[in-house]
Design an enzyme around this catalytic site. Structure first.
Site, short mmCIF file in Angstrom:
data_model
loop_
_atom_site.label_atom_id
_atom_site.label_comp_id
_atom_site.label_asym_id
_atom_site.label_seq_id
_atom_site.Cartn_x
_atom_site.Cartn_y
_atom_site.Cartn_z
CE1 TYR A 9 70.74 16.79 -109.46
CE2 TYR A 9 71.07 15.87 -107.27
CZ TYR A 9 70.61 15.74 -108.57
OH TYR A 9 70.01 14.57 -108.97
CG PHE A 10 65.51 20.84 -108.20
CD1 PHE A 10 64.90 21.31 -107.05
CD2 PHE A 10 64.73 20.22 -109.16
CE1 PHE A 10 63.53 21.15 -106.85
CE2 PHE A 10 63.36 20.05 -108.98
CZ PHE A 10 62.77 20.52 -107.82
CB ALA A 11 67.64 15.62 -106.03
CD GLU A 84 71.01 11.76 -112.27
OE1 GLU A 84 70.14 11.32 -113.06
OE2 GLU A 84 70.85 11.75 -111.05
#
Length: 180
Positions: A9-11, A84
């Protein structure tokens, strides 16, 4: 590399901060940081919890958005999607290549607002009110960027983003209180 029981996951927003991501994804382990190409960071919509515009990514040739790379166990995917607002059609999940700080590439889940703003046609000081994050939200992003070790020029850029002066939900803000 994530296993079939986990995902990358890219935050780039509030989930840069470990305390924030662990609220819905307690299995998250930061694997480093990286960037996505041909996107720029923007803010749009209104998030009642944050009392301002949340972060999103907008397709924008020649730009980069830096963020944290987390490996999360698949059992936390539903909670992350709920955080989200996927069920309310606030954000949609994408899978994008993330260029790591070590020079590799990872496919990562990333979230983009469903109703994304048009490409910015203003400079940061001219950011319209409806595209300003709250002070609380921006503070969480900045703390997370520093905690993640994002490049100084990017954290300097983040610190120039105009906020709307609001603080977030007091109950939520207490959970993320600064412990400096």
């Amino acid at each position: 590399m994530a296993s079939t029981k986990s995902f990358n996951y890219f935050a780039f927003g509030s989930n840069l901060l470990s305390k924030r991501i662990h609220m819905e994804s307690p299995t998250a382990v930061r694997k480093g940081f990286g960037y996505i190409e041909n996107y720029s960071l923007d803010f749009f919509h209104f998030a009642a919890r944050w009392r301002g515009a949340p972060a999103t990514i907008v397709e924008n040739e020649g730009y980069k958005v830096w963020g944290a790379i987390w490996e999360i166990e698949s059992i936390n995917l539903t909670g992350l999607d709920r955080q989200e607002g996927v069920h309310n059609q606030v954000y949609k999940p994408l899978t994008l290549p993330v260029y790591t700080s070590e020079g590799g590439t990872l496919e990562c889940r990333v979230y983009q607002l469903v109703k994304n703003p048009p490409k910015a046609d203003f400079t940061e000081p001219d950011r319209p009110f409806e595209r300003q994050p709250s002070k609380t939200y921006l503070d969480v992003i900045l703390r997370g960027a520093k905690e993640t070790g994002l490049p100084v020029d990017y954290t300097d850029f983040l610190s120039t983003i105009k906020h709307n002066g609001h603080t977030g939900d007091p109950k939520f803000e207490i959970d993320l209180a600064v412990q400096d």
